[in-house]
Scaffold this motif. Structure first.
Motif, short mmCIF file in Angstrom:
data_model
loop_
_atom_site.label_atom_id
_atom_site.label_comp_id
_atom_site.label_asym_id
_atom_site.label_seq_id
_atom_site.Cartn_x
_atom_site.Cartn_y
_atom_site.Cartn_z
N UNK A 152 -14.35 43.91 13.80
CA UNK A 152 -12.95 43.93 13.40
C UNK A 152 -12.41 45.34 13.56
N UNK A 153 -11.27 45.44 14.24
CA UNK A 153 -10.70 46.74 14.57
C UNK A 153 -9.92 47.31 13.40
N UNK A 154 -10.24 48.54 13.03
CA UNK A 154 -9.50 49.28 12.01
C UNK A 154 -8.54 50.22 12.73
N UNK A 155 -7.27 49.86 12.74
CA UNK A 155 -6.29 50.61 13.51
C UNK A 155 -6.06 52.01 12.96
N UNK A 186 -4.06 48.28 28.75
CA UNK A 186 -4.26 47.04 29.50
C UNK A 186 -3.36 45.91 29.01
N UNK A 187 -2.92 46.02 27.76
CA UNK A 187 -2.12 44.95 27.17
C UNK A 187 -2.93 43.75 26.75
N UNK A 188 -4.27 43.84 26.83
CA UNK A 188 -5.15 42.75 26.43
C UNK A 188 -5.73 43.06 25.05
N UNK A 189 -5.32 42.29 24.07
CA UNK A 189 -5.60 42.61 22.67
C UNK A 189 -7.05 42.32 22.29
N UNK A 190 -7.61 43.25 21.51
CA UNK A 190 -8.98 43.09 21.01
C UNK A 190 -9.05 43.62 19.58
N UNK A 191 -8.36 42.92 18.68
CA UNK A 191 -8.40 43.28 17.27
C UNK A 191 -9.62 42.70 16.57
N UNK A 228 -11.55 52.46 14.97
CA UNK A 228 -12.97 52.14 15.08
C UNK A 228 -13.18 50.65 14.87
N UNK A 229 -14.27 50.13 15.46
CA UNK A 229 -14.64 48.73 15.29
C UNK A 229 -15.76 48.60 14.26
N UNK A 230 -15.50 47.82 13.21
CA UNK A 230 -16.48 47.57 12.15
C UNK A 230 -17.28 46.33 12.50
N UNK A 231 -18.59 46.43 12.33
CA UNK A 231 -19.49 45.37 12.78
C UNK A 231 -19.93 44.45 11.64
N UNK A 232 -19.98 43.15 11.96
CA UNK A 232 -20.41 42.11 11.01
C UNK A 232 -21.50 41.27 11.68
N UNK A 233 -22.45 40.79 10.89
CA UNK A 233 -23.39 39.78 11.36
C UNK A 233 -23.99 39.07 10.15
N UNK A 234 -24.57 37.89 10.41
CA UNK A 234 -25.11 37.04 9.35
C UNK A 234 -24.07 36.80 8.25
N UNK A 235 -22.81 36.68 8.67
CA UNK A 235 -21.75 36.30 7.76
C UNK A 235 -21.20 37.40 6.88
#
Length: 351
Positions: free
Chosen positions: A242-245, A222-227, A249-256
């Motif tokens: 946050x994307x691990x190229x 798509x050319x639409x970046x989602x890092x 895979x996408x690593x998940x964060x919450x509560x800082x």
């Protein structure tokens, strides 16, 4: 390629080959063999097979064929800071995050295979729109307590559910944690509870077709970046990925901080992210409603890119669609679905 189209092409190609063969004898056998090899390859790509295995309808990955018709377990999981770290949720095929009262969220984790869960929780109470989603997926729903709307919906429909308020077989309290954030279960207890309730572990009707998957990993292009993807339900409840190229895979964060599963001591990570925009309606006392019969928009995120999608209920199940109107095909792997307030779309940020 659509199955019907594939059949038509195959029949056309075969008919053509036979006609040429009749007219020109066996001189075209090499070309015919090549044509048939192409057809076979296309068919295999459309419907891959692997001896002893079937495709998991919730992840697009191979699982043991004995699980082919097994209903999923759909379980409510606490998600406030006092409940961190959670246990066992990294094994879920699909995780839904939705708002409940007070601006907090809870998860509904969906497990096709729930045979290897040593500890799962903390488990919390039902809300009717989670219950409705579990019903659409054909699942057995597990929870501890319920809102008045969830109680009514479950009792009126007879949905197969395991309720920790009355079920001492399925759930236990971990005294090292503070109540009400200390209710847990595991594979053995889940199986005992399902058996004690007399529920069928196999689908009662057609197998869920809520999701579709690519045979192999496929870039969006798509050319639409989602890092980095931020999903800020409110100022005090920001989640991001946050994307691990290297791992794709996408690593998940919450509560800082990193969100960890204490059964693996690893950060939660997902192949696919879906953001779906819905209309949340306050029913009073902060209790929310989602009308799944409405339609909406959203985003699909994978491999460092995103694209716009839509969603609607089709044949009783919420499904996702690409801009060309075709059902969204996701890459094989685990998926996190963020069910987000349609009035706050600007809080979804791609970087």
């Amino acid at each position: 390629m659509k199955k019907n189209k594939l059949k038509k092409l195959s029949i056309f190609a075969l008919t053509t080959a036979l006609t040429v063969s009749c007219l020109a004898g066996c001189g075209k056998k090499k070309e015919e063999d090549t044509e048939q090899a192409t057809i076979t390859t296309e068919a295999a790509e459309f419907a891959p097979t692997k001896e002893g295995y079937v495709i998991n309808e919730f992840s697009g990955e191979w699982i043991d064929e004995s699980l082919s018709n097994q209903r999923p377990l759909c379980i409510m999981i606490n998600n406030i800071v006092d409940a961190m770290p959670q246990s066992g949720i990294s094994q879920a095929d699909i995780t839904y995050e939705m708002l409940v009262e007070g601006g907090i969220t809870r998860y509904m984790c969906v497990f096709k295979d729930y045979s290897n869960l040593e500890k799962l929780g903390p488990v919390r109470s039902a809300r009717h729109y989670y219950v409705q989603m579990a019903n659409m997926l054909g699942g057995i729903y597990a929870h501890v307590g319920w809102s008045v709307y969830a109680e009514s919906w479950i009792k009126d429909t007879g949905l197969n559910n395991l309720n920790g308020l009355y079920d001492s077989t399925t759930f236990y309290r971990d005294e090292s944690r503070v109540a009400p954030h200390n209710c847990y279960t595991n594979s053995e207890k889940l199986k005992e509870g399902i058996a004690a309730a007399g529920y069928s572990t196999e689908y009662l009707g057609e197998k869920s077709k809520a999701f579709a998957f690519n045979v192999e990993e496929t870039a969006l292009g798509s050319g639409q970046t989602a890092n980095k993807v931020t999903t800020a339900y409110n100022d005090s409840s920001t989640r991001w990925y946050e994307y691990n190229a290297d791992e794709k895979l996408y690593y998940r964060f919450q509560y800082g901080t990193e969100q960890i599963d204490d059964q693996t001591n690893e950060q939660l990570r997902y192949k696919n992210l879906i953001v779906m925009f819905v209309q949340y309606t306050d029913l009073g006392d902060g209790l929310q409603n989602i009308d799944w019969d409405k339609t909406g928009t959203g985003y699909y995120i994978t491999d460092g890119e995103y694209e716009a999608i839509s969603w609607r209920k089709d044949n009783g199940v919420v499904k996702y669609y690409t801009a060309d109107g075709k059902q969204l095909k996701m890459n094989p792997g685990k998926t996190f679905v963020t069910v987000f307030d349609e009035t706050k779309q600007d809080k979804i940020i791609f970087e």
